[in-house]
Design a protein around this motif. Sequence first.
Motif, PDB file in Angstrom:
ATOM      1  N   CYS A 240      58.154  39.928  29.165  1.00  0.00           N
ATOM      2  CA  CYS A 240      59.117  38.996  29.748  1.00  0.00           C
ATOM      3  C   CYS A 240      58.351  38.011  30.652  1.00  0.00           C
ATOM      4  O   CYS A 240      57.707  38.436  31.613  1.00  0.00           O
ATOM      5  N   LEU A 241      58.369  36.734  30.335  1.00  0.00           N
ATOM      6  CA  LEU A 241      57.622  35.696  31.075  1.00  0.00           C
ATOM      7  C   LEU A 241      56.154  36.094  31.233  1.00  0.00           C
ATOM      8  O   LEU A 241      55.542  35.885  32.287  1.00  0.00           O
ATOM      9  N   ARG A 242      55.576  36.635  30.155  1.00  0.00           N
ATOM     10  CA  ARG A 242      54.220  37.198  30.233  1.00  0.00           C
ATOM     11  C   ARG A 242      53.174  36.184  30.716  1.00  0.00           C
ATOM     12  O   ARG A 242      52.325  36.522  31.541  1.00  0.00           O
ATOM     13  N   SER A 243      53.203  34.976  30.178  1.00  0.00           N
ATOM     14  CA  SER A 243      52.131  34.034  30.532  1.00  0.00           C
ATOM     15  C   SER A 243      52.225  33.647  32.011  1.00  0.00           C
ATOM     16  O   SER A 243      51.199  33.489  32.687  1.00  0.00           O
ATOM     17  N   ARG A 244      53.431  33.515  32.526  1.00  0.00           N
ATOM     18  CA  ARG A 244      53.568  33.199  33.951  1.00  0.00           C
ATOM     19  C   ARG A 244      53.130  34.378  34.812  1.00  0.00           C
ATOM     20  O   ARG A 244      52.569  34.200  35.905  1.00  0.00           O
ATOM     21  N   ALA A 245      53.397  35.583  34.311  1.00  0.00           N
ATOM     22  CA  ALA A 245      52.952  36.784  35.036  1.00  0.00           C
ATOM     23  C   ALA A 245      51.426  36.835  35.074  1.00  0.00           C
ATOM     24  O   ALA A 245      50.825  37.185  36.104  1.00  0.00           O
ATOM     25  N   ALA A 246      50.799  36.462  33.963  1.00  0.00           N
ATOM     26  CA  ALA A 246      49.329  36.452  33.924  1.00  0.00           C
ATOM     27  C   ALA A 246      48.772  35.386  34.859  1.00  0.00           C
ATOM     28  O   ALA A 246      47.705  35.578  35.466  1.00  0.00           O
ATOM     29  N   ASP A 247      49.491  34.270  35.020  1.00  0.00           N
ATOM     30  CA  ASP A 247      49.036  33.209  35.933  1.00  0.00           C
ATOM     31  C   ASP A 247      48.914  33.726  37.371  1.00  0.00           C
ATOM     32  O   ASP A 247      48.007  33.320  38.104  1.00  0.00           O
ATOM     33  N   VAL A 248      49.838  34.585  37.772  1.00  0.00           N
ATOM     34  CA  VAL A 248      49.773  35.136  39.133  1.00  0.00           C
ATOM     35  C   VAL A 248      48.485  35.949  39.307  1.00  0.00           C
ATOM     36  O   VAL A 248      47.815  35.866  40.344  1.00  0.00           O
ATOM     37  N   LEU A 249      48.137  36.698  38.279  1.00  0.00           N
ATOM     38  CA  LEU A 249      46.899  37.492  38.348  1.00  0.00           C
ATOM     39  C   LEU A 249      45.677  36.573  38.456  1.00  0.00           C
ATOM     40  O   LEU A 249      44.740  36.857  39.199  1.00  0.00           O
ATOM     41  N   ARG A 250      45.721  35.461  37.727  1.00  0.00           N
ATOM     42  CA  ARG A 250      44.599  34.500  37.776  1.00  0.00           C
ATOM     43  C   ARG A 250      44.465  33.894  39.167  1.00  0.00           C
ATOM     44  O   ARG A 250      43.357  33.725  39.682  1.00  0.00           O
ATOM     45  N   ARG A 251      45.625  33.576  39.770  1.00  0.00           N
ATOM     46  CA  ARG A 251      45.564  32.976  41.112  1.00  0.00           C
ATOM     47  C   ARG A 251      44.929  33.948  42.106  1.00  0.00           C
ATOM     48  O   ARG A 251      44.163  33.542  42.984  1.00  0.00           O
ATOM     49  N   TYR A 252      45.253  35.210  41.940  1.00  0.00           N
ATOM     50  CA  TYR A 252      44.680  36.229  42.835  1.00  0.00           C
ATOM     51  C   TYR A 252      43.167  36.305  42.636  1.00  0.00           C
ATOM     52  O   TYR A 252      42.394  36.282  43.594  1.00  0.00           O
ATOM     53  N   ARG A 253      42.756  36.368  41.386  1.00  0.00           N
ATOM     54  CA  ARG A 253      41.319  36.454  41.085  1.00  0.00           C
ATOM     55  C   ARG A 253      40.591  35.209  41.594  1.00  0.00           C
ATOM     56  O   ARG A 253      39.554  35.309  42.244  1.00  0.00           O
ATOM     57  N   ASP A 254      41.157  34.056  41.290  1.00  0.00           N
ATOM     58  CA  ASP A 254      40.490  32.806  41.656  1.00  0.00           C
ATOM     59  C   ASP A 254      40.442  32.612  43.165  1.00  0.00           C
ATOM     60  O   ASP A 254      39.584  31.893  43.682  1.00  0.00           O
ATOM     61  N   GLY A 255      41.358  33.250  43.871  1.00  0.00           N
ATOM     62  CA  GLY A 255      41.362  33.158  45.328  1.00  0.00           C
ATOM     63  C   GLY A 255      40.465  34.190  45.989  1.00  0.00           C
ATOM     64  O   GLY A 255      40.438  34.318  47.212  1.00  0.00           O
ATOM     65  N   GLY A 256      39.728  34.949  45.184  1.00  0.00           N
ATOM     66  CA  GLY A 256      38.820  35.956  45.741  1.00  0.00           C
ATOM     67  C   GLY A 256      39.530  37.198  46.224  1.00  0.00           C
ATOM     68  O   GLY A 256      39.034  37.897  47.105  1.00  0.00           O
ATOM     69  N   GLY A 257      40.696  37.494  45.636  1.00  0.00           N
ATOM     70  CA  GLY A 257      41.451  38.682  46.042  1.00  0.00           C
ATOM     71  C   GLY A 257      40.669  39.968  45.846  1.00  0.00           C
ATOM     72  O   GLY A 257      39.851  40.081  44.946  1.00  0.00           O
ATOM     73  N   ARG A 258      40.943  40.901  46.711  1.00  0.00           N
ATOM     74  CA  ARG A 258      40.207  42.155  46.703  1.00  0.00           C
ATOM     75  C   ARG A 258      40.670  43.060  45.560  1.00  0.00           C
ATOM     76  O   ARG A 258      41.855  43.244  45.344  1.00  0.00           O
ATOM     77  N   ILE A 259      39.704  43.633  44.844  1.00  0.00           N
ATOM     78  CA  ILE A 259      39.996  44.611  43.786  1.00  0.00           C
ATOM     79  C   ILE A 259      39.668  45.986  44.376  1.00  0.00           C
ATOM     80  O   ILE A 259      38.590  46.196  44.899  1.00  0.00           O
ATOM     81  N   TYR A 260      40.628  46.905  44.286  1.00  0.00           N
ATOM     82  CA  TYR A 260      40.385  48.167  44.972  1.00  0.00           C
ATOM     83  C   TYR A 260      40.618  49.377  44.097  1.00  0.00           C
ATOM     84  O   TYR A 260      41.363  50.281  44.439  1.00  0.00           O
ATOM     85  N   ASN A 261      39.946  49.397  42.972  1.00  0.00           N
ATOM     86  CA  ASN A 261      39.972  50.629  42.194  1.00  0.00           C
ATOM     87  C   ASN A 261      39.310  51.731  43.005  1.00  0.00           C
ATOM     88  O   ASN A 261      38.338  51.481  43.711  1.00  0.00           O
ATOM     89  N   PRO A 262      39.821  52.959  42.909  1.00  0.00           N
ATOM     90  CA  PRO A 262      39.288  54.023  43.770  1.00  0.00           C
ATOM     91  C   PRO A 262      37.795  54.241  43.557  1.00  0.00           C
ATOM     92  O   PRO A 262      37.316  54.276  42.444  1.00  0.00           O
ATOM     93  N   GLY A 263      37.106  54.376  44.674  1.00  0.00           N
ATOM     94  CA  GLY A 263      35.676  54.657  44.629  1.00  0.00           C
ATOM     95  C   GLY A 263      34.827  53.422  44.410  1.00  0.00           C
ATOM     96  O   GLY A 263      33.604  53.486  44.423  1.00  0.00           O
ATOM     97  N   ALA A 264      35.499  52.277  44.191  1.00  0.00           N
ATOM     98  CA  ALA A 264      34.740  51.066  43.887  1.00  0.00           C
ATOM     99  C   ALA A 264      34.369  50.292  45.158  1.00  0.00           C
ATOM    100  O   ALA A 264      33.766  49.243  45.079  1.00  0.00           O
ATOM    101  N   GLY A 265      34.764  50.801  46.316  1.00  0.00           N
ATOM    102  CA  GLY A 265      34.383  50.157  47.570  1.00  0.00           C
ATOM    103  C   GLY A 265      35.321  49.051  47.981  1.00  0.00           C
ATOM    104  O   GLY A 265      36.314  48.797  47.386  1.00  0.00           O
TER     105      GLY A 265
END
Length: 197
Positions: free
Chosen positions: A172-197
């Motif tokens: 449902c609105l997949r491409s717009r949902a993916a855009d939000v993820l891109r904005r986070y990545r492009d803004g240097g958002g923190r990725i916090y998979n466990p154990g990854a620091g």
Amino acid sequence: MELEIRLSLPAWIADEVGDPGRAYPTIESRMELALRLAGRNVAEGTGGPFGAGVFDRETGRLIAPGVNVVVPSTCSVAHAEIMAIAGAQQARGVFDLGSPAGTATELISSAEPCIQCFGAIWWSGVTRVVTGARRQDVETISGFSEGPLPEDWPKLLARRPPLPAVEVLRDCLRSRAADVLRRYRDGGGRIYNPGAG
Ligand SMILES: [Zn+2]
């Protein structure tokens, strides 16, 4: 030793949701709210790029919103879906959103569930789940891992006797949902998979 556990949504949520009595007549309009919440969570720097909401399926009213607040809450389980499900259960005063006393509910989420949220959906009592971004979008764009989610997770929810079925609608609105993820990545958002620091 902690005798009470508290989780909070960002204060801006009330402003973004607006009129709490408003009806969202279509699944797309409900997803639009989830995407707005995800996007604002990114813009405000209050957590990961995920938004969700539990809605009353009959009236289309929002019962509880959710965004990812893992980092500000110092809590690994505080995903958007968990916050929305827990909020809805608190709002209705039930631990089972499918209990006969209430009307049917659904979870709208800006992305497919991780393994944890799949389990939370299983026990929540919602009768429908609608997702935006695919797991592949989440993992390739943002770098978050969804964990070993079964490939056939929608089928597992759709047919699970003796428990009531949970219908799953994806993309449902997949491409717009993916855009939000891109904005986070492009803004240097923190990725916090466990154990990854
Ligand atoms: Zn999750």
